[in-house]
Scaffold this active site. Structure first.
Site, mmCIF file in Angstrom:
data_model
loop_
_atom_site.group_PDB
_atom_site.id
_atom_site.type_symbol
_atom_site.label_atom_id
_atom_site.label_comp_id
_atom_site.label_asym_id
_atom_site.label_seq_id
_atom_site.Cartn_x
_atom_site.Cartn_y
_atom_site.Cartn_z
ATOM 1 N N ASN A 211 19.392 11.027 1.439
ATOM 2 C CA ASN A 211 19.084 12.336 2.036
ATOM 3 C C ASN A 211 20.236 12.770 2.936
ATOM 4 O O ASN A 211 21.248 12.068 3.035
ATOM 5 C CB ASN A 211 17.760 12.264 2.805
ATOM 6 C CG ASN A 211 17.796 11.186 3.868
ATOM 7 O OD1 ASN A 211 18.594 11.233 4.798
ATOM 8 N ND2 ASN A 211 16.950 10.178 3.717
ATOM 9 N N ASP A 281 11.213 7.942 1.481
ATOM 10 C CA ASP A 281 9.791 7.648 1.274
ATOM 11 C C ASP A 281 9.542 6.930 -0.049
ATOM 12 O O ASP A 281 8.549 6.240 -0.204
ATOM 13 C CB ASP A 281 8.980 8.947 1.322
ATOM 14 C CG ASP A 281 8.949 9.506 2.742
ATOM 15 O OD1 ASP A 281 8.828 8.702 3.683
ATOM 16 O OD2 ASP A 281 9.065 10.736 2.901
ATOM 17 N N LYS A 291 24.610 0.729 -15.910
ATOM 18 C CA LYS A 291 24.745 2.172 -15.679
ATOM 19 C C LYS A 291 24.013 2.953 -16.774
ATOM 20 O O LYS A 291 24.196 2.676 -17.954
ATOM 21 C CB LYS A 291 26.227 2.533 -15.663
ATOM 22 C CG LYS A 291 26.471 3.966 -15.293
ATOM 23 C CD LYS A 291 27.940 4.323 -15.321
ATOM 24 C CE LYS A 291 28.081 5.825 -15.225
ATOM 25 N NZ LYS A 291 29.382 6.289 -15.617
ATOM 26 N N PHE A 325 10.611 10.053 15.013
ATOM 27 C CA PHE A 325 11.233 11.362 14.819
ATOM 28 C C PHE A 325 10.443 12.126 13.771
ATOM 29 O O PHE A 325 9.867 11.513 12.870
ATOM 30 C CB PHE A 325 12.687 11.208 14.349
ATOM 31 C CG PHE A 325 13.659 11.131 15.488
ATOM 32 C CD1 PHE A 325 13.674 10.048 16.346
ATOM 33 C CD2 PHE A 325 14.565 12.170 15.700
ATOM 34 C CE1 PHE A 325 14.556 9.982 17.397
ATOM 35 C CE2 PHE A 325 15.459 12.118 16.763
ATOM 36 C CZ PHE A 325 15.453 11.027 17.610
ATOM 37 N N LYS A 339 1.023 12.819 13.764
ATOM 38 C CA LYS A 339 1.865 11.640 13.521
ATOM 39 C C LYS A 339 1.766 10.642 14.688
ATOM 40 O O LYS A 339 1.760 9.437 14.485
ATOM 41 C CB LYS A 339 3.315 12.094 13.326
ATOM 42 C CG LYS A 339 4.058 11.277 12.303
ATOM 43 C CD LYS A 339 5.323 11.963 11.842
ATOM 44 C CE LYS A 339 5.057 12.993 10.772
ATOM 45 N NZ LYS A 339 6.247 13.676 10.315
ATOM 46 N N LYS A 343 0.521 6.943 13.687
ATOM 47 C CA LYS A 343 1.481 5.834 13.783
ATOM 48 C C LYS A 343 1.445 5.142 15.148
ATOM 49 O O LYS A 343 2.296 4.305 15.434
ATOM 50 C CB LYS A 343 2.899 6.338 13.472
ATOM 51 C CG LYS A 343 3.017 7.016 12.099
ATOM 52 C CD LYS A 343 4.446 7.182 11.643
ATOM 53 C CE LYS A 343 4.516 7.985 10.341
ATOM 54 N NZ LYS A 343 5.811 7.944 9.685
HETATM 55 O O1 C5P Z 1 6.009 10.590 8.282
HETATM 56 P P1 C5P Z 1 7.439 10.927 8.484
HETATM 57 O O2 C5P Z 1 8.354 10.377 7.433
HETATM 58 O O3 C5P Z 1 7.699 12.371 8.755
HETATM 59 O O4 C5P Z 1 7.810 10.176 9.845
HETATM 60 C C1 C5P Z 1 9.086 10.160 10.340
HETATM 61 C C2 C5P Z 1 9.250 8.982 11.256
HETATM 62 O O5 C5P Z 1 8.809 7.800 10.588
HETATM 63 C C3 C5P Z 1 10.695 8.742 11.625
HETATM 64 O O6 C5P Z 1 10.739 8.205 12.917
HETATM 65 C C4 C5P Z 1 11.140 7.716 10.570
HETATM 66 O O7 C5P Z 1 12.193 6.908 11.052
HETATM 67 C C5 C5P Z 1 9.883 6.918 10.345
HETATM 68 N N1 C5P Z 1 9.722 6.422 8.967
HETATM 69 C C6 C5P Z 1 9.644 5.071 8.716
HETATM 70 N N2 C5P Z 1 9.461 4.603 7.436
HETATM 71 C C7 C5P Z 1 9.347 5.456 6.425
HETATM 72 C C8 C5P Z 1 9.398 6.833 6.644
HETATM 73 C C9 C5P Z 1 9.587 7.291 7.920
HETATM 74 O O8 C5P Z 1 9.748 4.287 9.655
HETATM 75 N N3 C5P Z 1 9.189 4.973 5.212
#
Ligand code: C5P
Length: 404
Positions: A211, A281, A291, A325, A339, A343
């Site tokens: 990304n 994600d 390849k 974040f 969130k 979390k």
């Molecule tokens: O749910 P979302 O992806 O928007 O959350 C963002 C936060 O979760 C960020 O702090 C990111 O570093 C963390 N994150 C994580 N593991 C993931 C996706 C996001 O720790 N797989």
């Protein structure tokens, strides 16, 4: 927040070729909002024009200690009472030796003796055979022990054409070091675990999913936390950024699974955990070993969910302050508050990534902080360095509130 604004900097220049760089150093401090005064030894005058420095600083250059100032003041007493820091740059082996021995026989060594209550920073520059001379090493060790600060010298090509250690430290590093000296060490004794950058999820040996995260925000937080005295562990996805501040433990990772492993390993003994990384994600379950060839018109790539690292930390947390974040393009507050709950966070930093001057890739950020007590604060556009300090200030406030 801005450690240099309004600071009075006294730069004492001794007779090394690197003296020609001091007008530029002076300019950097003035640009950072400092008031600068310069002193030159007789030998320094051979390398740099006083008029250049007087024009830049709007102060007379101190060269002769045996004159009285307008109000009858004595130059070395007035100047050292005026300054917030004395920087000796370039510092020759000679002036370092004089300082270590307490000799004051010219303007710079006299300033050094008079600056006993002020921080003093030496930026040595000399031929490497002089720098490596045990007598210079001993003098530096002695001065360090007495609380004097040092930066450099760097390795590289020297004025004499030889390669080696002895070049004046990079000017921006000197400015950075002065910032460090002025920074209150309010994170002393705390371990801060930070993730930064994107992750790379391989598709085949040459392709991956990633990304637009540059890692700048996470690196800025790591540098600020280090400057404020913290023990910093930075788990970084692939970035193009230069190595963070000296003393930071840098762990480089590629995939979300690598990042998860490292973060979980260091989590138990961390006091503050800041997940600034843009973790992918999804990943391919099994990257193709060879390849991929373009054969069909289209092909389907099956992706599986990556673990949510932050969510796992939220369930495991004991004493840690946990910061997440959120890069959002809509419904910022609602999504962020959700969130925090999902979390188990203490703080969430919300970025409006729909704006071109904030969030991914750029040097500035417009953040909103929402804490676990649902207190919301929006901040105007600021540099990522300033945003880093804003975030750390808030974390400390929460930490104090939680403690008691
Ligand atoms: O749910 P979302 O992806 O928007 O959350 C963002 C936060 O979760 C960020 O702090 C990111 O570093 C963390 N994150 C994580 N593991 C993931 C996706 C996001 O720790 N797989």
């Amino acid at each position: 927040m801005d450690q240099l604004k309004g600071k009075k900097i006294l730069i004492a220049v001794t007779g090394g070729i690197a003296a020609y760089k001091i007008p530029e150093l002076t300019r950097l401090f003035i640009k950072a909002g400092c008031d600068v005064q310069v002193a030159l030894t007789e030998n320094a005058v051979r390398f740099v024009q006083p008029l250049t420095l007087e024009t830049l600083t709007h102060h007379p250059v101190l060269m002769d200690d045996f004159i009285l100032l307008d109000e009858g003041g004595i130059p070395h007493i007035e100047a050292t009472a005026w300054c917030d820091i004395l920087i000796v740059a370039p510092a020759t082996g000679n002036v370092i030796g004089k300082a270590a021995a307490g000799i004051a026989d010219d303007i710079v060594s006299t300033l050094l003796l008079a600056a006993s209550r002020k921080p003093v920073l030496f930026a040595p520059a000399m031929n490497s055979r002089m720098y490596l001379n045990p007598v210079v090493k001993r003098n530096i060790a002695l001065l360090r022990e007495m609380g004097y600060h040092f930066i450099g010298p760097d390795e590289g090509e020297m004025a004499c054409g030889e390669e080696g250690i002895g070049r004046l430290s990079d000017l921006t590093c000197i400015v950075e070091k002065v910032k460090d000296i002025f920074t209150v060490k309010d994170l002393q004794d705390l371990t801060i675990l930070i993730s930064a950058g994107p992750t790379q999820e391989p598709i085949d040996p040459v392709r991956f999913i990633t990304n637009r995260s540059s890692g700048k925000m996470g690196y800025a937080i790591a540098n600020a936390a280090k400057r404020r005295g913290g023990r910093v562990i930075l788990v970084s996805g692939p970035t193009r950024l230069s190595v963070p501040k000296e003393g930071i433990t840098l762990i480089r990772v590629k995939t979300a699974l690598d990042m998860e492993r490292e973060i979980l390993e260091h989590f138990p003994y961390s006091d503050i955990v800041i997940m600034a990384a843009a973790v992918a994600d999804y990943r391919t379950d099994k990257p193709f070993p060879q390849k991929l060839k373009k054969s069909d018109k289209s092909f389907k790539l099956e992706l599986v969910r990556n673990p949510d690292i932050l969510q796992a930390l939220g369930t495991q947390k004991t004493h840690q302050i946990l910061v997440g974040f959120a890069a959002e393009t809509e419904k910022f507050e609602k999504n962020a508050i959700q969130k925090i709950k999902d979390k188990n966070l203490d703080l969430i930093v919300v970025n409006d990534v729909s704006q071109p001057d904030a969030g991914f890739e750029v040097d500035t950020n417009r953040i909103m902080l929402i804490d676990r007590f649902n207190k919301i604060r929006k901040f105007p556009l600021q540099s990522k360095e300033d945003a880093a300090d804003t975030i750390l200030d808030k974390i400390l406030k929460i930490k104090r509130k939680v403690a008691g």
